[in-house]
Design an enzyme around this catalytic site. Structure first.
Site, PDB file in Angstrom:
ATOM      1  N   ARG A  78      61.031  47.830  38.593  1.00  0.00           N
ATOM      2  CA  ARG A  78      62.131  48.722  39.006  1.00  0.00           C
ATOM      3  C   ARG A  78      63.040  48.017  40.014  1.00  0.00           C
ATOM      4  O   ARG A  78      64.160  47.633  39.707  1.00  0.00           O
ATOM      5  CB  ARG A  78      61.554  50.028  39.588  1.00  0.00           C
ATOM      6  CG  ARG A  78      62.587  51.146  39.759  1.00  0.00           C
ATOM      7  CD  ARG A  78      63.424  51.059  41.024  1.00  0.00           C
ATOM      8  NE  ARG A  78      62.635  51.058  42.257  1.00  0.00           N
ATOM      9  CZ  ARG A  78      63.155  50.789  43.447  1.00  0.00           C
ATOM     10  NH1 ARG A  78      64.447  50.533  43.592  1.00  0.00           N
ATOM     11  NH2 ARG A  78      62.385  50.755  44.529  1.00  0.00           N
ATOM     12  N   ASP A  79      62.568  47.795  41.233  1.00  0.00           N
ATOM     13  CA  ASP A  79      63.446  47.227  42.270  1.00  0.00           C
ATOM     14  C   ASP A  79      63.835  45.794  41.915  1.00  0.00           C
ATOM     15  O   ASP A  79      64.922  45.332  42.248  1.00  0.00           O
ATOM     16  CB  ASP A  79      62.722  47.262  43.625  1.00  0.00           C
ATOM     17  CG  ASP A  79      63.687  47.294  44.805  1.00  0.00           C
ATOM     18  OD1 ASP A  79      64.911  47.242  44.582  1.00  0.00           O
ATOM     19  OD2 ASP A  79      63.208  47.369  45.954  1.00  0.00           O
ATOM     20  N   HIS A 125      57.952  48.446  52.724  1.00  0.00           N
ATOM     21  CA  HIS A 125      58.672  47.897  51.570  1.00  0.00           C
ATOM     22  C   HIS A 125      59.655  46.854  52.096  1.00  0.00           C
ATOM     23  O   HIS A 125      60.719  47.186  52.610  1.00  0.00           O
ATOM     24  CB  HIS A 125      59.385  49.065  50.877  1.00  0.00           C
ATOM     25  CG  HIS A 125      60.276  48.707  49.746  1.00  0.00           C
ATOM     26  ND1 HIS A 125      59.927  48.885  48.429  1.00  0.00           N
ATOM     27  CD2 HIS A 125      61.526  48.202  49.714  1.00  0.00           C
ATOM     28  CE1 HIS A 125      60.907  48.517  47.642  1.00  0.00           C
ATOM     29  NE2 HIS A 125      61.913  48.087  48.400  1.00  0.00           N
ATOM     30  N   HIS A 154      62.021  43.353  52.090  1.00  0.00           N
ATOM     31  CA  HIS A 154      62.858  42.419  51.317  1.00  0.00           C
ATOM     32  C   HIS A 154      62.911  41.105  52.102  1.00  0.00           C
ATOM     33  O   HIS A 154      62.841  41.107  53.333  1.00  0.00           O
ATOM     34  CB  HIS A 154      64.263  43.006  51.114  1.00  0.00           C
ATOM     35  CG  HIS A 154      64.313  44.096  50.084  1.00  0.00           C
ATOM     36  ND1 HIS A 154      64.974  43.961  48.886  1.00  0.00           N
ATOM     37  CD2 HIS A 154      63.767  45.332  50.061  1.00  0.00           C
ATOM     38  CE1 HIS A 154      64.843  45.071  48.179  1.00  0.00           C
ATOM     39  NE2 HIS A 154      64.109  45.933  48.873  1.00  0.00           N
ATOM     40  N   CYS A 171      68.854  45.640  45.998  1.00  0.00           N
ATOM     41  CA  CYS A 171      69.503  46.940  45.807  1.00  0.00           C
ATOM     42  C   CYS A 171      70.960  46.688  45.447  1.00  0.00           C
ATOM     43  O   CYS A 171      71.678  46.056  46.209  1.00  0.00           O
ATOM     44  CB  CYS A 171      69.412  47.785  47.078  1.00  0.00           C
ATOM     45  SG  CYS A 171      70.316  49.339  46.933  1.00  0.00           S
ATOM     46  N   ASN A 183      63.026  41.083  46.789  1.00  0.00           N
ATOM     47  CA  ASN A 183      61.959  41.795  47.494  1.00  0.00           C
ATOM     48  C   ASN A 183      60.950  40.757  47.958  1.00  0.00           C
ATOM     49  O   ASN A 183      60.905  39.640  47.450  1.00  0.00           O
ATOM     50  CB  ASN A 183      61.237  42.735  46.519  1.00  0.00           C
ATOM     51  CG  ASN A 183      62.075  43.924  46.141  1.00  0.00           C
ATOM     52  OD1 ASN A 183      63.023  43.799  45.385  1.00  0.00           O
ATOM     53  ND2 ASN A 183      61.726  45.071  46.666  1.00  0.00           N
TER      54      ASN A 183
HETATM   55  P1  HMG Z   1      76.556  61.763  41.258  1.00  0.00           P
HETATM   56  O1  HMG Z   1      77.721  61.250  40.490  1.00  0.00           O
HETATM   57  O2  HMG Z   1      76.781  62.270  42.651  1.00  0.00           O
HETATM   58  O3  HMG Z   1      75.800  62.886  40.399  1.00  0.00           O
HETATM   59  O4  HMG Z   1      75.442  60.638  41.269  1.00  0.00           O
HETATM   60  P2  HMG Z   1      76.197  64.366  40.072  1.00  0.00           P
HETATM   61  O5  HMG Z   1      75.020  65.209  40.400  1.00  0.00           O
HETATM   62  O6  HMG Z   1      77.528  64.703  40.701  1.00  0.00           O
HETATM   63  O7  HMG Z   1      76.385  64.326  38.487  1.00  0.00           O
HETATM   64  C1  HMG Z   1      77.419  63.534  37.862  1.00  0.00           C
HETATM   65  C2  HMG Z   1      76.990  63.188  36.436  1.00  0.00           C
HETATM   66  O8  HMG Z   1      75.833  62.356  36.479  1.00  0.00           O
HETATM   67  C3  HMG Z   1      76.603  64.396  35.587  1.00  0.00           C
HETATM   68  O9  HMG Z   1      76.943  64.098  34.241  1.00  0.00           O
HETATM   69  C4  HMG Z   1      75.096  64.419  35.690  1.00  0.00           C
HETATM   70  O10 HMG Z   1      74.466  65.048  34.579  1.00  0.00           O
HETATM   71  C5  HMG Z   1      74.780  62.945  35.704  1.00  0.00           C
HETATM   72  P3  HMG Z   1      78.258  64.724  33.563  1.00  0.00           P
HETATM   73  O11 HMG Z   1      78.076  66.216  33.704  1.00  0.00           O
HETATM   74  O12 HMG Z   1      79.404  64.201  34.369  1.00  0.00           O
HETATM   75  O13 HMG Z   1      78.165  64.196  32.162  1.00  0.00           O
HETATM   76  N1  HMG Z   1      73.510  62.650  36.384  1.00  0.00           N
HETATM   77  C6  HMG Z   1      72.501  61.931  35.844  1.00  0.00           C
HETATM   78  N2  HMG Z   1      72.378  61.279  34.672  1.00  0.00           N
HETATM   79  C7  HMG Z   1      71.190  60.657  34.433  1.00  0.00           C
HETATM   80  N3  HMG Z   1      70.170  60.617  35.326  1.00  0.00           N
HETATM   81  C8  HMG Z   1      70.280  61.247  36.517  1.00  0.00           C
HETATM   82  C9  HMG Z   1      71.482  61.931  36.804  1.00  0.00           C
HETATM   83  N4  HMG Z   1      71.900  62.653  37.874  1.00  0.00           N
HETATM   84  C10 HMG Z   1      73.126  63.093  37.604  1.00  0.00           C
HETATM   85  N5  HMG Z   1      69.254  61.216  37.385  1.00  0.00           N
HETATM   86  C11 HMG Z   1      73.194  59.824  41.447  1.00  0.00           C
HETATM   87  C12 HMG Z   1      74.226  60.828  41.960  1.00  0.00           C
HETATM   88  C13 HMG Z   1      72.032  59.834  42.427  1.00  0.00           C
HETATM   89  C14 HMG Z   1      72.722  60.226  40.081  1.00  0.00           C
HETATM   90  C15 HMG Z   1      73.844  58.431  41.396  1.00  0.00           C
HETATM   91  O14 HMG Z   1      74.401  58.186  42.651  1.00  0.00           O
HETATM   92  C16 HMG Z   1      72.889  57.331  41.039  1.00  0.00           C
HETATM   93  O15 HMG Z   1      72.357  57.276  39.940  1.00  0.00           O
HETATM   94  N6  HMG Z   1      72.671  56.380  41.960  1.00  0.00           N
HETATM   95  C17 HMG Z   1      71.819  55.238  41.704  1.00  0.00           C
HETATM   96  C18 HMG Z   1      71.167  54.843  42.961  1.00  0.00           C
HETATM   97  C19 HMG Z   1      70.156  53.744  42.728  1.00  0.00           C
HETATM   98  O16 HMG Z   1      69.514  53.648  41.696  1.00  0.00           O
HETATM   99  N7  HMG Z   1      69.991  52.874  43.753  1.00  0.00           N
HETATM  100  C20 HMG Z   1      68.996  51.879  43.723  1.00  0.00           C
HETATM  101  C21 HMG Z   1      67.612  52.457  43.949  1.00  0.00           C
HETATM  102  S1  HMG Z   1      67.257  52.819  45.655  1.00  0.00           S
HETATM  103  C22 HMG Z   1      66.643  51.339  46.288  1.00  0.00           C
HETATM  104  O17 HMG Z   1      66.676  50.333  45.628  1.00  0.00           O
HETATM  105  C23 HMG Z   1      65.991  51.313  47.648  1.00  0.00           C
HETATM  106  C24 HMG Z   1      64.475  51.232  47.580  1.00  0.00           C
HETATM  107  O18 HMG Z   1      64.048  50.092  46.857  1.00  0.00           O
HETATM  108  C25 HMG Z   1      63.854  51.183  48.977  1.00  0.00           C
HETATM  109  C26 HMG Z   1      64.487  50.132  49.894  1.00  0.00           C
HETATM  110  O19 HMG Z   1      64.561  48.952  49.547  1.00  0.00           O
HETATM  111  O20 HMG Z   1      64.900  50.565  50.976  1.00  0.00           O
HETATM  112  C27 HMG Z   1      63.903  52.478  46.868  1.00  0.00           C
HETATM  113 MG    MG Z   2      64.017  47.982  47.744  1.00  0.00          MG
END
Ligand code: HMG
Ligand code: MG
Length: 292
Positions: free
Chosen positions: A13-14, A205, A207, A238, A247
């Protein structure tokens, strides 16, 4: 008796979410199978986020459907909201990880929400997940520094963690999202987290952006942390955090933990073989520090 330490693998995933090569579901499944062979018990297999934001994770539904969620393996999936949870449960997932940041700007850029909005949303997601029998883990990102805002007050991290645990998360993973953490800071704050929540509820976690991943892991270990996240071959980062390549590599973490006599149950050679497969067969620019 050797100290037991749990390793939570985030490479599928990450790791993959930040690579320019987008792998088909079959290759992602093969990666998870190879990692499973190494003795890991916790593997994060992908995320159910918006495919437009993170196209590398678009096929997580297919990956999850192919895995056995009734075995003693915990195959985790990252979900941002209710829609992500529904997708995860429909694909058979029983272990979900939710996430939010401890700094406003990073949270806004990552999930398009304020911290208050995320807390409200995650309260509902965690309740819905646990009531459907899922185990929930919660990440708090940017805990040792934010690429947009700089220093982060660890009191705020503890307050957010208190709430996520109260909603029903079983563990908090402290995310050093862009690898800004430094050993003394990581040690002191790890100690505070372990004192506040207890050892089983704290994971870290890291990096490796500044090359301090292994050192920071040791600092956390010395202050009582026994749950560590890492990524095979050091894949990942990220996509919404500038400067977040890599990571902490699983091989580097295992080298550290095994050198101090900790028992992880993970075969480092199998992890190194998987890294070598990712490099030679898939084309990732990674290097394992374990010689085969
Ligand atoms: P948004 O645009 O604010 O969502 O995105 P919304 O609720 O306003 O909905 C807009 C559209 O998105 C709608 O579709 C929803 O159905 C659809 P439409 O009606 O326009 O056709 N939608 C989705 N589709 C599929 N799957 C979903 C989903 N949710 C809404 N789950 C959202 C908000 C969170 C979805 C968006 O900002 C997003 O996907 N962000 C991705 C963030 C991400 O993946 N970041 C990386 C992971 S975090 C990380 O790496 C850190 C970590 O490793 C720890 C660390 O290192 O600190 C965990
Ligand atoms: Mg991370």
């Amino acid at each position: 008796m050797a100290e037991k330490v749990s390793v939570y693998e985030v490479g599928p995933r990450d790791g993959l979410q930040n690579e320019s090569i987008i792998l088909p579901a079959e290759t992602r499944i093969e990666l998870v199978r190879r990692l499973t062979k190494s003795g890991l018990k916790n593997i994060e297999i992908g995320s159910f986020v918006h495919p437009k934001w993170v196209p590398q994770m678009a096929d997580t539904d297919a990956v999850a459907r192919d895995l056995d969620h009734t075995s003693d393996m915990a195959y985790w999936a990252l979900v941002p909201n209710a829609k992500g949870l529904t997708r995860a449960i429909e694909a058979g997932v029983t272990h979900v990880a939710v996430f939010m940041s401890s700094s406003e700007t990073h949270n806004q850029r990552n999930v398009n929400r304020s911290i208050a909005e995320s807390l409200e949303g995650l309260s509902e997601v965690i309740t819905a997940a646990t009531s459907q029998g899922c185990t929930v883990r919660a990440y708090i990102s940017t805990v040792f520094g934010c690429p947009y805002e700089g220093d982060v007050d660890f009191d705020r991290v503890l307050e957010i963690g208190d709430k996520l645990l109260e909603y029903g998360a079983f563990q908090i993973s402290l995310g050093d999202t862009t690898g800004m953490g430094q050993p003394i800071q990581v040690g002191e704050n790890s100690k505070r987290a372990v004192e506040q929540w207890g050892v089983d509820k704290v994971a870290i976690h890291l990096h490796d952006t500044q090359g301090l991943g292994q050192t920071n892991a040791f600092a956390a270990y010395l202050e009582g942390v026994r749950n560590f996240d890492s990524s095979v071959g050091g894949l990942g980062g990220c996509p919404y955090a500038p400067g977040a390549p890599g990571n902490l590599g699983t091989e580097d973490l295992l080298n550290l933990l095994h050198s101090i006599g900790a028992d992880t149950g993970v075969d480092a050679t199998e992890i190194a073989k998987t890294s070598e497969w990712l490099r030679s067969s898939i084309g990732f620019n990674i290097k394992s520090r374990i010689q085969l």
